[in-house]
Design an enzyme around this catalytic site. Structure first.
Site, mmCIF file in Angstrom:
data_model
loop_
_atom_site.group_PDB
_atom_site.id
_atom_site.type_symbol
_atom_site.label_atom_id
_atom_site.label_comp_id
_atom_site.label_asym_id
_atom_site.label_seq_id
_atom_site.Cartn_x
_atom_site.Cartn_y
_atom_site.Cartn_z
ATOM 1 N N PRO A 207 132.483 8.408 27.849
ATOM 2 C CA PRO A 207 132.575 9.805 28.256
ATOM 3 C C PRO A 207 131.628 10.687 27.451
ATOM 4 C CG PRO A 207 134.735 8.915 27.701
ATOM 5 C CD PRO A 207 133.741 7.892 27.310
ATOM 6 N N HIS A 428 123.761 -8.060 10.084
ATOM 7 C CA HIS A 428 124.156 -9.070 11.066
ATOM 8 C C HIS A 428 123.103 -9.184 12.182
ATOM 9 C CE1 HIS A 428 127.327 -11.205 13.500
ATOM 10 N NE2 HIS A 428 126.516 -10.808 14.469
ATOM 11 N N GLU A 429 122.728 -8.055 12.730
ATOM 12 C CA GLU A 429 121.780 -8.085 13.838
ATOM 13 C C GLU A 429 120.400 -8.559 13.385
ATOM 14 O OE1 GLU A 429 122.707 -7.969 16.860
ATOM 15 O OE2 GLU A 429 124.735 -7.341 16.330
HETATM 16 P P1 ADP Z 1 129.859 12.516 31.281
HETATM 17 O O1 ADP Z 1 129.732 12.828 32.740
HETATM 18 O O2 ADP Z 1 129.064 11.296 30.881
HETATM 19 O O3 ADP Z 1 131.231 12.456 30.768
HETATM 20 P P2 ADP Z 1 128.648 15.079 31.009
HETATM 21 O O4 ADP Z 1 127.420 14.919 31.804
HETATM 22 O O5 ADP Z 1 129.764 15.792 31.658
HETATM 23 O O6 ADP Z 1 129.155 13.672 30.475
HETATM 24 O O7 ADP Z 1 128.273 15.783 29.632
HETATM 25 C C1 ADP Z 1 129.088 16.755 29.046
HETATM 26 C C2 ADP Z 1 128.260 17.731 28.264
HETATM 27 O O8 ADP Z 1 127.691 17.105 27.119
HETATM 28 C C3 ADP Z 1 127.086 18.267 29.033
HETATM 29 O O9 ADP Z 1 127.420 19.393 29.765
HETATM 30 C C4 ADP Z 1 126.075 18.588 27.945
HETATM 31 O O10 ADP Z 1 126.300 19.854 27.399
HETATM 32 C C5 ADP Z 1 126.383 17.565 26.875
HETATM 33 N N1 ADP Z 1 125.478 16.405 26.928
HETATM 34 C C6 ADP Z 1 125.841 15.119 27.106
HETATM 35 N N2 ADP Z 1 124.779 14.313 27.088
HETATM 36 C C7 ADP Z 1 123.691 15.085 26.904
HETATM 37 C C8 ADP Z 1 122.284 14.822 26.804
HETATM 38 N N3 ADP Z 1 121.793 13.591 26.884
HETATM 39 N N4 ADP Z 1 121.454 15.875 26.621
HETATM 40 C C9 ADP Z 1 121.949 17.126 26.540
HETATM 41 N N5 ADP Z 1 123.261 17.435 26.629
HETATM 42 C C10 ADP Z 1 124.138 16.438 26.805
HETATM 43 ZN ZN ZN Z 2 126.157 -11.405 16.360
#
Ligand code: ADP
Ligand code: ZN
Length: 609
Positions: A207, A428-429
């Site tokens: 998430p 390890h890696e």
């Molecule tokens: P997921 O759908 O994977 O749960 P979201 O796309 O809803 O995650 O991301 C939640 C919030 O986290 C976004 O609105 C943003 O503010 C922030 N966020 C997450 N990943 C990034 C990223 N790679 N670059 C910039 N902001 C991000």
């Molecule tokens: Zn290993």
């Protein structure tokens, strides 16, 4: 199924409101209206009342004279007369010259107020109540009586803002999604070539890693409508609603094609159908899933409807969903590495004012294991901290402290690696990679990372064969076993103690060693006798033994011997290259992800001179 919502406000509450309104009318508005009734009298009566001193307020106008009696309970009206002494006599009678008498309300108005308004209020209240009741019964989405209407929101405008450049890091995911954008821009190119695009793409990752953002960015880049719905929304409705919602969603989507349909939390409907049937909610989910599968099979790959779905539990999905022609492409969206974290912090820091000397590299390093959403949260928390201490500029101390607040929150649930653990995983890696690199006939190292994966692995070393390989020599298999043991061997060499981190390696090494002896005929003792047969190549490849218990014992002994020899070989390699091991492990620990080139560069550094 989400929890059934108990009505927050009982019906009694609404009856209370109705009663209150009725009371209000009787006590306040009705007397006011009757008071506002104007009684027309002749001029003589007016004169009489003046003489008797029974005059309250008077309002003399060109066309009429309005006045009240002494108590001000009645309003009278009379025509004006040529009467020069009137003002004086009124004054003597103690009348008040003021606009106290409001313009009387016309009969039409009074009719509207006494009859139409209450009816309107009742009708409105009734509507509101039935809406509330619907919500309580059918989840927050049934806003109208139009049952089964999909509430997939169409974001045509709002996603225009989000581009790939807004998603920091996640370069690999962006690269795989770029093709979709290209296709949506230019579908003929693909149709002409006879290529059909995947209908569904599964964004897999923990998430808050930006899966929703990526889906929106695809729509934004391709400039197409974006429909989004969450899997859990499908199942929290009346029975049968989920399926019709799916139908409706796809109907809308096909009308708006090309477009993106994004299904968040697809595991809510797409869980394995066999996995434990618990009660009635299951049935509903199954219907919804079946409808989704039917819809996906129902349209051609090139209709321009692209379905993106997000999940953090891909292994729990029903295999029917991941079959070819459905969600047959998987795009991993992993937790960001150090560089990614720094980039994400910088993106979000643009929204606040930060002191010039803030070192985002350090902050990113401190926030090891944090997701994009958590990093965004860290920035916000820091801004709040600054405000609390009366500043508008966020400084490094704010950021550092907010990391602790946010990390303390997620450390429990995500089991982020401690510093020492991270060190062990790094060794390890590198152990795997170094053993592989020091043996001939090993596939070159492509990438090493110590970012925890969705699969549960704490780190991994990716080796890629230079070409396709169908045959493996005995030596190659032995080297491979040595490579598997390299992780554990590095822990022994560097720390003198071992961890549970090698369980998967042990399994793999054992499998290979056993296969060498019982299936590939690679031992002197048993020559080319098959001791094991594979039952089904494609379904897991479980094997059954075809030898006597005595032979089994012998095989077991041989397997142990084989793995032991390779383990010792691996340990020797690492001991002989202790300096490189330390240097590489330190480098990996700091960078978290290193490429094969970086690895080889450090490895061959000393040799060139
Ligand atoms: P997921 O759908 O994977 O749960 P979201 O796309 O809803 O995650 O991301 C939640 C919030 O986290 C976004 O609105 C943003 O503010 C922030 N966020 C997450 N990943 C990034 C990223 N790679 N670059 C910039 N902001 C991000
Ligand atoms: Zn290993």
């Amino acid at each position: 199924m989400k929890e059934v919502k108990s009505p927050k406000k009982p019906l009694l509450y609404y009856y209370g409101i109705v009663l209150l309104i009725i009371l209000l009318f009787n006590v306040l508005i009705t007397p006011m209206l009757s008071r506002a009734q104007v009684v027309e009298v002749d001029y003589g009566t007016f004169m009489d009342m003046i003489d008797e001193g029974d005059i309250g307020a008077v309002q003399v106008e060109d066309t009429q004279i309005l006045f009240t009696d002494k108590e001000g309970t009645m309003v009278y009206k009379t025509g004006p007369m040529e009467d020069p002494t009137l003002t004086e006599r009124l004054h003597d009678a103690g009348a008040e010259f003021a606009r106290v008498i409001e313009e009387p309300i016309s009969p039409i108005w009074s009719f509207l107020l006494t009859f139409v308004l209450p009816i309107l209020i009742f009708v409105g209240l009734g509507q509101y109540m039935s809406k509330k009741l619907m919500e309580q019964a059918g989840g927050k989405n049934s806003l109208s009586f139009g049952m089964g209407k999909s509430n997939a929101k169409v974001y045509v405008q709002s996603t225009k803002g989000i581009r790939f450049s807004d998603v920091a890091g996640e370069d690999e995911a962006k690269e795989s999604l770029q093709e979709i954008v290209d296709y949506l821009h230019n579908p003929q190119k693909y149709t002409e070539a006879g290529a059909s695009m995947p209908k569904g793409i599964l964004l897999v990752g923990p998430p808050g890693t930006g899966k929703t953002m990526l889906a929106k960015a695809v729509a934004g880049e391709a400039d197409v409508p974006f429909f989004s719905i969450s899997g859990s929304e499908f199942v929290e409705m009346f029975v049968g609603m989920g399926a019709s919602k799916v139908r409706d969603l796809f109907k809308q989507a096909k009308e708006k094609a090309p477009c993106i349909v994004f299904i968040d939390e697809i595991d809510a409907i797409g869980q394995k159908r066999s996995s434990g049937s618990y009660g009635g909610g299951n049935d509903e989910r199954e219907q919804t899933l079946n409808q989704l599968l039917t819809e996906m099979d129902g349209f051609e790959g090139n209709t321009g409807v692209m379905i993106l779905a997000a999940t953090n539990r891909p292994e729990s999905l029903d295999p029917a969903l991941t079959r070819p022609g459905r969600f047959d492409r998987r795009v991993p969206v992993e937790l960001p590495d150090l560089q990614g974290r720094e980039a994400i912090l910088k993106v979000h820091a643009k929204k606040i004012k930060t002191a010039e000397d803030v070192d985002f590299h350090t902050i990113a390093r401190m926030a090891a294991g944090a997701s994009g959403a958590e990093l965004a949260n860290i920035i916000n928390e820091a801004a709040l901290r600054a405000v609390r201490s009366g500043r508008i500029i966020v400084n490094e101390a704010d950021l550092e402290e907010s990391i602790e607040v946010v990390i303390a929150g997620y450390q429990k649930k995500n089991a982020v690696l401690s510093d020492q653990e991270k060190k062990v995983v790094a060794y390890h890696e590198i152990g795997h990679a170094l053993v592989a690199a020091m043996q001939s006939h090993s596939a070159p190292v492509q990438k090493i990372t110590i970012i925890p994966r969705t699969s549960g692995a704490l780190g991994y070393t990716m080796q890629v064969e230079t070409g396709d390989k169908y045959l493996m020599t005995k030596e190659e298999i032995e080297n491979k076993i040595a490579t598997y043991t390299g992780g554990r061997a590095a822990e022994e060499v560097a720390f003198g103690q071992i961890t549970t981190g090698a369980s998967n390696d042990i399994e793999q090494a054992t499998k290979l060693a056993r296969a060498m002896i019982s299936r590939y005929g690679m031992s002197d003792q048993f020559d080319m006798v098959a001791m094991e047969t594979v039952n089904n190549q494609y379904l897991g490849g479980d094997t059954s033994l075809t030898c006597s218990p005595d032979t089994q014992k012998e095989i077991d002994r041989k397997v142990v011997e084989l793995v032991k020899t390779q383990h010792e070989k691996a340990r020797k390699i690492l001991e002989d290259n202790r300096e490189k091991l330390d240097e590489l492990a330190k480098f990996l620990y700091e960078k978290e992800t290193i490429t094969g080139e970086e690895f080889m560069e450090i490895l061959t550094k000393g040799e060139k001179q």
